[in-house]
Design a protein around this motif. Sequence first.
Motif, short mmCIF file in Angstrom:
data_model
loop_
_atom_site.label_atom_id
_atom_site.label_comp_id
_atom_site.label_asym_id
_atom_site.label_seq_id
_atom_site.Cartn_x
_atom_site.Cartn_y
_atom_site.Cartn_z
N VAL A 1 55.10 56.44 -13.22
CA VAL A 1 56.54 56.65 -13.03
C VAL A 1 57.02 57.82 -13.88
O VAL A 1 57.79 58.68 -13.41
N LEU A 2 56.56 57.88 -15.13
CA LEU A 2 56.96 58.99 -16.00
C LEU A 2 56.47 60.32 -15.44
O LEU A 2 57.23 61.30 -15.39
N GLU A 3 55.23 60.38 -15.00
CA GLU A 3 54.68 61.62 -14.43
C GLU A 3 55.41 62.03 -13.16
O GLU A 3 55.67 63.20 -12.94
N THR A 4 55.76 61.06 -12.33
CA THR A 4 56.50 61.35 -11.10
C THR A 4 57.87 61.92 -11.42
O THR A 4 58.30 62.92 -10.82
N PHE A 5 58.56 61.32 -12.38
CA PHE A 5 59.87 61.83 -12.78
C PHE A 5 59.74 63.26 -13.30
O PHE A 5 60.49 64.15 -12.88
N GLU A 6 58.79 63.49 -14.19
CA GLU A 6 58.62 64.82 -14.78
C GLU A 6 58.28 65.85 -13.70
O GLU A 6 58.81 66.97 -13.71
N ILE B 1 63.31 66.63 -22.38
CA ILE B 1 62.80 66.07 -23.63
C ILE B 1 62.56 64.58 -23.44
O ILE B 1 63.46 63.85 -23.01
N SER B 2 61.35 64.13 -23.72
CA SER B 2 61.02 62.71 -23.69
C SER B 2 61.51 62.09 -24.99
O SER B 2 61.29 62.63 -26.07
N LEU B 3 62.18 60.95 -24.88
CA LEU B 3 62.81 60.32 -26.05
C LEU B 3 62.27 58.92 -26.31
O LEU B 3 61.78 58.26 -25.41
N SER B 4 62.43 58.50 -27.54
CA SER B 4 62.28 57.08 -27.85
C SER B 4 63.71 56.53 -27.94
O SER B 4 64.65 57.29 -28.09
N GLY B 5 63.85 55.24 -27.81
CA GLY B 5 65.18 54.65 -27.94
C GLY B 5 65.77 54.24 -26.62
O GLY B 5 65.06 53.88 -25.67
N GLU B 6 67.08 54.33 -26.53
CA GLU B 6 67.83 53.80 -25.40
C GLU B 6 67.52 54.51 -24.08
O GLU B 6 67.49 53.89 -23.02
N TYR B 7 67.31 55.82 -24.14
CA TYR B 7 67.03 56.59 -22.93
C TYR B 7 65.60 57.11 -22.97
O TYR B 7 65.00 57.27 -24.03
N ASP B 8 65.06 57.40 -21.80
CA ASP B 8 63.68 57.90 -21.70
C ASP B 8 63.61 59.42 -21.79
O ASP B 8 62.64 59.96 -22.31
N TYR B 9 64.65 60.10 -21.28
CA TYR B 9 64.65 61.57 -21.26
C TYR B 9 66.04 62.10 -21.55
O TYR B 9 67.05 61.45 -21.25
N MET B 10 66.08 63.31 -22.08
CA MET B 10 67.31 64.07 -22.17
C MET B 10 67.07 65.40 -21.46
O MET B 10 66.07 66.08 -21.71
N LEU B 11 67.97 65.74 -20.56
CA LEU B 11 67.88 66.98 -19.80
C LEU B 11 69.01 67.90 -20.22
O LEU B 11 70.15 67.45 -20.38
N LYS B 12 68.71 69.17 -20.39
CA LYS B 12 69.75 70.18 -20.58
C LYS B 12 69.88 70.90 -19.25
O LYS B 12 68.93 71.52 -18.77
N ILE B 13 71.06 70.80 -18.67
CA ILE B 13 71.30 71.32 -17.33
C ILE B 13 72.40 72.37 -17.39
O ILE B 13 73.44 72.15 -18.02
N GLN C 1 58.59 52.25 -17.22
CA GLN C 1 58.02 53.34 -18.00
C GLN C 1 56.50 53.44 -17.86
O GLN C 1 55.83 53.86 -18.78
N SER C 2 55.99 53.12 -16.72
CA SER C 2 54.55 53.27 -16.52
C SER C 2 54.21 54.76 -16.51
O SER C 2 55.05 55.61 -16.23
N GLN C 3 52.96 55.06 -16.78
CA GLN C 3 52.54 56.46 -16.82
C GLN C 3 52.81 57.16 -15.49
O GLN C 3 53.27 58.29 -15.45
#
Length: 153
Positions: free
Chosen positions: A78-83, A96-108, A74-76
Amino acid sequence: MDLKDKMILSIIQEDSTLSVKEISERIGLTFTPTYERIKQLEKHGIIEKYVGLLNREKLGLNIVVYCNVRLKEQSQKVLETFEKNITKHDEVQEIISLSGEYDYMLKIIAKDINSYNDFAVNVISNIPNIGQYHSSIVLHEVKKSTKFKIDLE
């Protein structure tokens, strides 16, 4: 923001194609002050833009998927590259960036299950640092709205 501004926002959320004249009649103001209020709401970014809501199924887009993504780190960077990578794809409607078990939720949104599978295999799984993803396919949309609750008080 006063009651008249809130009334304008409520009306526009229901039907943004209404003319200023129609809105002014509904809120009990004349044309010019209604027009000025709308322009101020736009200027201050409260009204961001006007869009047409399309019927996805009539366009042949029959699958809605919520995809939870966990990255390996979860480095900055890596997050920016994913986004940066995931925002390029029109199939992805929300990220959507999340806290908890997952880092992101995508609506596809996809044409069908095969199209979604192709997207998952060829796009999601090929983004660097994807640790895991979990897809939930929507069976039925019980409520679907873009309208915010605005207290008319």
